[in-house]
Scaffold this active site. Structure first.
Site, PDB file in Angstrom:
ATOM      1  N   ASP A 156     106.477   9.835-121.680  1.00 55.91           N
ATOM      2  CA  ASP A 156     106.200  11.189-121.184  1.00 55.91           C
ATOM      3  C   ASP A 156     105.503  12.042-122.255  1.00 55.91           C
ATOM      4  O   ASP A 156     105.231  11.576-123.375  1.00 55.91           O
ATOM      5  CB  ASP A 156     107.540  11.814-120.744  1.00 55.91           C
ATOM      6  N   GLU A 189     101.189  11.498-118.959  1.00 55.07           N
ATOM      7  CA  GLU A 189     100.770  12.782-119.557  1.00 55.07           C
ATOM      8  C   GLU A 189     100.095  13.670-118.527  1.00 55.07           C
ATOM      9  O   GLU A 189      99.405  14.624-118.870  1.00 55.07           O
ATOM     10  CB  GLU A 189     100.009  12.604-120.867  1.00 55.07           C
ATOM     11  N   TRP A 190     100.375  13.361-117.244  1.00 59.52           N
ATOM     12  CA  TRP A 190     100.064  14.248-116.105  1.00 59.52           C
ATOM     13  C   TRP A 190      98.561  14.482-115.893  1.00 59.52           C
ATOM     14  O   TRP A 190      98.167  15.461-115.257  1.00 59.52           O
ATOM     15  CB  TRP A 190     100.785  15.605-116.262  1.00 59.52           C
ATOM     16  N   GLY A 191      97.739  13.614-116.479  1.00 58.52           N
ATOM     17  CA  GLY A 191      96.298  13.769-116.278  1.00 58.52           C
ATOM     18  C   GLY A 191      95.668  14.821-117.155  1.00 58.52           C
ATOM     19  O   GLY A 191      94.464  15.068-117.075  1.00 58.52           O
ATOM     20  N   ASP A 211     104.048  16.617-111.522  1.00 56.45           N
ATOM     21  CA  ASP A 211     105.062  15.895-110.749  1.00 56.45           C
ATOM     22  C   ASP A 211     104.902  16.072-109.243  1.00 56.45           C
ATOM     23  O   ASP A 211     104.504  17.134-108.763  1.00 56.45           O
ATOM     24  CB  ASP A 211     106.462  16.390-111.139  1.00 56.45           C
TER      25      ASP A 211
HETATM   26  C1  GLA Z   1     108.401  14.875-116.476  1.00 56.20           C
HETATM   27  C2  GLA Z   1     107.810  13.662-115.763  1.00 56.20           C
HETATM   28  C3  GLA Z   1     108.737  13.263-114.636  1.00 56.20           C
HETATM   29  C4  GLA Z   1     110.113  12.933-115.187  1.00 56.20           C
HETATM   30  C5  GLA Z   1     110.659  14.103-115.982  1.00 56.20           C
HETATM   31  C6  GLA Z   1     111.922  13.744-116.740  1.00 56.20           C
HETATM   32  O1  GLA Z   1     108.447  15.972-115.636  1.00 56.20           O
HETATM   33  O2  GLA Z   1     106.529  13.959-115.266  1.00 56.20           O
HETATM   34  O3  GLA Z   1     108.221  12.150-113.910  1.00 56.20           O
HETATM   35  O4  GLA Z   1     110.012  11.788-116.007  1.00 56.20           O
HETATM   36  O5  GLA Z   1     109.711  14.568-116.927  1.00 56.20           O
HETATM   37  O6  GLA Z   1     112.422  14.820-117.477  1.00 56.20           O
END
Ligand code: GLA
Length: 410
Positions: A156, A189-191, A211
């Site tokens: 993450d 890393e969400w893009g 997310d």
């Molecule tokens: C971030 C990630 C999620 C999850 C949470 C856990 O938000 O994007 O998929 O792993 O952390 O805290």
């Protein structure tokens, strides 16, 4: 692929020094893994921080027995909050109350079910749930995971101030390679730093967005930059990324919410079908221990899964959109094609697809669906029924928030 010996934990810091001295520049991603999108289960969407060894064992029992393993699901991944503290030498320990038998015993249990085991960490000082992150401990943590037998790491991006994503993920990739146990590396890393542009040889999959949120088409604003997205929003955010995916390196639109109770059965089906059209990793996020038959049959539809797992490994694309209905197309190995009619509206809609007047060309696969020259057989993948051939226009009724998905075979 380079192979490195795994080093027992008890050799501790001395072996770490040795590892670090080996020159990380040559290390590479494990290249034979994830040739099709990974399939498995992850604890976060359903349980968040409420994870313990009993629950994980029960979920593994369920996956091994309920038909999911037979359908191709493989990885049991514990997300955030399994961690305790680091010991005096800096080695990470699981939370002793929640994982009293230790992580190695749990990994062995999951392996004993014929499944693989995944774990979660973070490139920063802390995980998103505030547990110890791997920053400064990358080689040490990778060695620990190898010692436990971990097969998959979700990594993450919280608490990463001052770090650059490419460097941080490359460091962990090298650490995993050096530790010597094959690990699927799931970058989360969400893009933010556009990993599709540089991570082909770093991770096996990378999150493309923030997310997922358990709703059909909402936006959940958690304050600051922190937003979570309904299924349709995530789908729309995949635009323009398909050319970057392929065997061993997949776009990841996040773990599924199928069976988590907020979506209707039709919406669950549409969510699952679209993830398969996207060649997305199929990571279930519901409680596998108590699932209704409807959810299980959605998650284990082998004909739909075969579209996701198709060896050609080309992500599908939106071919057309008219009123509330979108037509999605995915080229498949051996000259087959999948088509999915997605009705984003609430009202049922008729669709007609005339193969002769709507030629399909795929720029990425460099292939034409030449229904004027080739007659394909059509199968409806959710009903399992034959549905004629491409000699005639295809007609169907798509219920609201649902899909009709078909496969064309020569
Ligand atoms: C971030 C990630 C999620 C999850 C949470 C856990 O938000 O994007 O998929 O792993 O952390 O805290």
């Amino acid at each position: 692929m380079l192979n490195f010996p795994s080093i027992p934990l008890k050799t501790g810091l001395a072996s770490l020094a040795l590892l670090l001295g080996m020159g990380s520049a040559q290390a590479q991603k494990y290249t034979q893994l994830a040739q099709t999108p990974p399939m498995g289960w992850n604890s976060w969407n359903k349980f968040a921080c409420d994870v313990d060894e009993q629950k994980i064992r029960q979920v593994a029992d369920a996956m091994a027995a309920n038909g999911m393993k037979a359908a191709g699901y493989e990885y049991i991944v514990i997300d955030d909050c399994w961690h305790g503290r680091r010991d005096t030498l800096g080695f990470i320990q699981p939370d002793k109350q929640r994982f009293p038998s230790g992580m190695k015993a749990l990994v062995d249990y999951v392996h004993g079910k014929g499944l693989k085991f995944g774990i979660y960490s973070d490139a920063g000082n802390k995980t998103c749930g505030g547990r110890p992150g791997s920053r400064g401990h990358e080689y040490q943590d990778a060695t620990t995971y190898a010692q436990w037998g971990v097969d998959y790491l979700k990594y993450d991006w919280c608490a990463t101030e001052g770090l650059k994503a490419e460097g941080a993920y490359t460091t962990m990739r090298d650490a995993l390679a050096r530790a010597g146990h094959p690990v699927v590396f799931s970058m989360c890393e969400w893009g933010t730093a556009k990993p599709w542009l540089w991570a082909n040889n770093v991770g096996h999959l990378w999150r493309t967005t923030g997310d997922i949120f358990n709703c059909w088409d909402c936006l959940q604003d958690n304050g600051g930059d922190w937003k979570a997205y309904g299924v349709m929003r995530i789908l729309d955010m995949q635009d323009g990324l398909r050319q970057y995916a392929g065997p061993g390196h997949w776009n990841d639109p996040d773990m599924m919410e199928v069976g988590n109770g907020k979506l209707t059965p039709n919406e669950d089906r549409a969510h699952f079908a679209m993830w398969c059209m996207l060649a997305a990793p199929l990571i279930a996020g519901n409680d596998l221990r108590q699932m209704n038959p409807q959810t299980l049959s959605t998650l284990t539809n082998k004909a739909v899964i075969a579209v996701d797992q198709d060896p050609l490994g080309v992500q599908g694309f939106r071919f057309a959109a008219k009123d509330s209905v979108e037509t999605w197309v995915k080229p498949l190995a051996g000259g087959d094609w999948a088509l999915c009619f997605l009705n984003r509206g609430r009202k049922s809609q008729p669709v007609t697809f005339d193969w002769k007047t709507q030629p399909i060309h795929d720029d990425v696969a460099k292939r034409d669906l030449a229904a004027d020259r080739t007659r394909y057989k059509i199968r409806n993948l959710w009903t399992g029924c034959e549905a004629g051939t491409t000699a005639k226009p295809f007609r169907a009724e798509v219920p609201g928030h649902d899909v009709v998905m078909i496969r064309l075979s020569k």
